[in-house]
Write a protein that holds these residues in place. Structure first.
Motif, short mmCIF file in Angstrom:
data_model
loop_
_atom_site.label_atom_id
_atom_site.label_comp_id
_atom_site.label_asym_id
_atom_site.label_seq_id
_atom_site.Cartn_x
_atom_site.Cartn_y
_atom_site.Cartn_z
N ASN A 2 32.54 24.00 19.26
CA ASN A 2 32.41 25.23 20.06
C ASN A 2 33.65 25.54 20.90
OD1 ASN A 2 31.07 27.54 20.91
ND2 ASN A 2 29.94 26.49 22.54
N GLY A 3 34.82 25.56 20.24
CA GLY A 3 36.06 25.86 20.94
C GLY A 3 36.86 24.63 21.32
N GLY A 4 36.27 23.48 21.13
CA GLY A 4 36.98 22.24 21.41
C GLY A 4 37.70 21.73 20.18
N TYR A 39 38.51 21.26 30.22
CA TYR A 39 37.06 21.37 30.31
C TYR A 39 36.41 19.98 30.23
CZ TYR A 39 37.37 26.42 29.65
OH TYR A 39 37.66 27.76 29.80
N THR A 40 35.18 19.90 30.74
CA THR A 40 34.38 18.70 30.65
C THR A 40 33.11 19.00 29.87
OG1 THR A 40 35.21 17.87 32.78
CG2 THR A 40 33.13 16.95 32.00
N PHE A 41 32.75 18.10 28.95
CA PHE A 41 31.53 18.28 28.15
C PHE A 41 30.31 18.29 29.06
CE2 PHE A 41 27.94 16.41 25.85
CZ PHE A 41 27.80 17.32 24.81
N ALA A 42 29.42 19.28 28.86
CA ALA A 42 28.25 19.44 29.73
C ALA A 42 26.94 19.16 29.01
CB ALA A 42 28.22 20.85 30.31
N GLY A 43 26.88 19.35 27.69
CA GLY A 43 25.64 19.14 26.95
C GLY A 43 25.67 19.89 25.63
N TRP A 44 24.47 20.03 25.01
CA TRP A 44 24.35 20.69 23.71
C TRP A 44 23.43 21.91 23.80
CZ3 TRP A 44 27.75 18.83 20.38
CH2 TRP A 44 28.12 17.49 20.44
N SER A 45 23.69 22.89 22.98
CA SER A 45 22.84 24.08 22.90
C SER A 45 22.63 24.42 21.43
CB SER A 45 23.51 25.26 23.60
OG SER A 45 22.76 26.44 23.43
N LYS A 46 21.52 25.11 21.14
CA LYS A 46 21.25 25.51 19.76
C LYS A 46 22.05 26.74 19.34
CE LYS A 46 16.54 23.64 19.44
NZ LYS A 46 15.10 23.97 19.28
N THR A 47 22.68 27.40 20.33
CA THR A 47 23.54 28.55 20.02
C THR A 47 24.87 28.37 20.74
OG1 THR A 47 22.66 29.83 21.87
CG2 THR A 47 21.58 30.12 19.71
N SER A 48 25.89 29.04 20.25
CA SER A 48 27.23 28.87 20.81
C SER A 48 27.34 29.38 22.24
CB SER A 48 28.27 29.57 19.92
OG SER A 48 28.01 30.97 19.86
N THR A 95 32.18 22.87 30.63
CA THR A 95 32.33 23.35 32.00
C THR A 95 33.80 23.28 32.38
OG1 THR A 95 30.14 22.56 32.64
CG2 THR A 95 31.71 22.97 34.42
N ALA A 96 34.35 24.39 32.85
CA ALA A 96 35.77 24.42 33.22
C ALA A 96 36.04 23.48 34.40
CB ALA A 96 36.20 25.84 33.57
N ASN A 97 37.11 22.69 34.31
CA ASN A 97 37.49 21.80 35.39
C ASN A 97 38.08 22.57 36.57
OD1 ASN A 97 36.83 19.63 33.75
ND2 ASN A 97 38.92 19.32 33.03
N THR A 98 38.01 21.99 37.74
CA THR A 98 38.74 22.51 38.90
C THR A 98 39.90 21.57 39.21
OG1 THR A 98 37.33 21.34 40.48
CG2 THR A 98 36.70 23.59 39.89
N TYR A 99 40.93 22.11 39.82
CA TYR A 99 42.06 21.29 40.26
C TYR A 99 42.56 21.85 41.59
CZ TYR A 99 44.88 25.10 38.22
OH TYR A 99 45.43 26.33 37.91
N THR A 117 42.13 25.47 45.82
CA THR A 117 41.31 24.97 44.71
C THR A 117 41.24 26.04 43.61
OG1 THR A 117 39.99 23.59 46.19
CG2 THR A 117 39.06 24.09 44.03
N CYS A 118 41.55 25.63 42.39
CA CYS A 118 41.57 26.56 41.25
C CYS A 118 40.64 26.07 40.15
CB CYS A 118 42.99 26.68 40.70
SG CYS A 118 44.24 27.19 41.89
N THR A 119 40.21 27.00 39.28
CA THR A 119 39.39 26.67 38.13
C THR A 119 40.18 26.94 36.86
OG1 THR A 119 37.37 27.24 39.34
CG2 THR A 119 37.22 27.16 36.94
N TYR A 120 40.13 26.00 35.92
CA TYR A 120 40.88 26.15 34.67
C TYR A 120 40.46 27.42 33.93
CZ TYR A 120 43.57 24.61 30.64
OH TYR A 120 44.52 24.52 29.63
N ASP A 121 41.45 28.08 33.35
CA ASP A 121 41.27 29.33 32.59
C ASP A 121 40.88 30.51 33.48
OD1 ASP A 121 42.13 28.82 30.05
OD2 ASP A 121 40.16 28.32 29.25
#
Length: 357
Positions: free
Chosen positions: A47-49, A76-85, A113-117, A134-138
């Protein structure tokens, strides 16, 4: 003869039985159907990874453990699975599931989930403090306006390296400076053009009188040769206009010595009678030191009205003098009130003079 079969699910099937199956000694027989549970496959989509994962096979009505995620996605950090994209998270990493499908196959999509830095600002030789950003990736992020200061320099830009690297203007919009964690942003300084140091004293005086002082800044420095007293640095201490001040020492175009010229007592005896007005130090500063100044500097120094006192004596009037050079007040030297005014007008025995152009 006819008989019925049931799967226990409410479905009844009628079948015709003939031949040797019929035992004439019994009027009827019950037979049971045996069912085998279906299997189904679970495929994993990044899914984009990036990366790949093997499909797993599960059996209906039995627990099935989802393979631990091995996909990655920058920032990004992996958050879980979904049946749709684009659906919500339905299953966690390595979760035990059951009956995701009755047969065939199903695809699970990785959810990210987008990381923060954080951006930490470094004065890089300057002074002051600034809060982190504090910023969020993308996602667009705005760099803070500079609040650091460096004497003799102006702020030019931000850079990710203390000496080189890509420059970013204060307040600019940035994105993805880091994938996570922290990134340091260093202040980049440009040496201030010191026109004060280049111009002659006559030119400086003419500019001050005409109001053309935009190229001069408080803190600008210039070297002055005092002969036997050595070469010293003077700097612009004030540029505000004189309006309603009783004393003229805190207004106008004021130049001060940035270092100690010499050590000199206020008086040769331990007294402050007569205050600054009658002190030996005043005579020394406006005599010996003034006469040591270059003649072109002497020519542009104006006489200044100086108001002074001499401690805590009750009923004493302040003194007024007209001076070419005058001594800094103790509070102007140390910027605190932690000094003793009961004995001396100025507690510093080392003259660091001011003059006004």
């Amino acid at each position: 003869r006819d008989f019925c079969l049931s799967r226990g699910l409410g479905d009844v099937y009628k079948r015709q039985v003939t031949g040797a199956f019929i035992d004439t000694n019994y009027p009827s027989k019950t037979v049971y159907v045996v069912f085998t549970a279906n299997t189904y496959k679970i495929a994993f989509n990044n899914n984009g990874g990036t990366g790949s994962m093997n499909t797993i096979t599960c059996t209906y009505d039995k627990d099935c453990t989802l393979t631990k995620n091995t996909f990655t996605k920058t920032g990004y950090t992996f958050a879980g699975w979904s049946k749709t994209s684009d659906g919500e998270i339905e299953y966690t990493n390595n979760e035990t599931v059951k009956n995701l499908a009755t047969s065939g196959s199903i695809t699970l999509y990785a959810k990210w989930t987008a990381n923060t830095y954080t951006i930490t600002y470094n004065a890089n030789g300057g002074s002051g403090t600034m809060n982190k950003t504090t910023c969020t990736y993308d996602t667009n992020c705005t760099l803070a306006a500079n609040s650091f200061a460096k004497t003799g320099y102006t702020f030019a830009s931000w850079t990710k390296d203390s000496t080189t690297g890509t420059s970013y203007t204060a307040g600019s919009t940035v994105k993805n400076l880091a994938t996570s964690g922290n990134v340091n942003m260093y202040a980049k300084w440009k040496e201030r053009e010191n026109q004060f140091g280049k111009d002659s004293w006559a030119t400086i005086a003419a500019n001050v009188k005409s109001g053309n002082t935009s190229k001069y800044n408080v803190g600008d420095t210039k070297e002055v040769n005092l002969g036997s007293l050595g070469t010293h640095t003077v700097r612009i201490a004030n540029m505000s206009a004189c309006e309603s001040e009783t004393s003229e020492t805190a207004c106008g175009f004021v130049v001060e010595f940035a270092d100690i010229i010499t050590n000199q007592k206020f008086n040769s005896t331990k007294t402050n009678v007569g205050g600054w007005k009658d002190s030996e130090l005043r005579t020394y500063i406006n005599g010996t030191i003034y006469n040591a100044l270059p003649s072109d500097l002497q020519n542009v120094i104006t006489t200044t009205k100086v108001i002074s006192g001499h401690g805590n004596t009750t009923g004493e009037e302040n003194f007024e003098t007209q001076d070419k050079l005058y001594l800094l007040n103790a509070q102007e030297v140390w910027s605190t009130n932690d000094y003793d005014t009961s004995c001396l007008l100025y507690t510093s025995p080392s003259p660091r003079d001011r003059q006004k152009s």
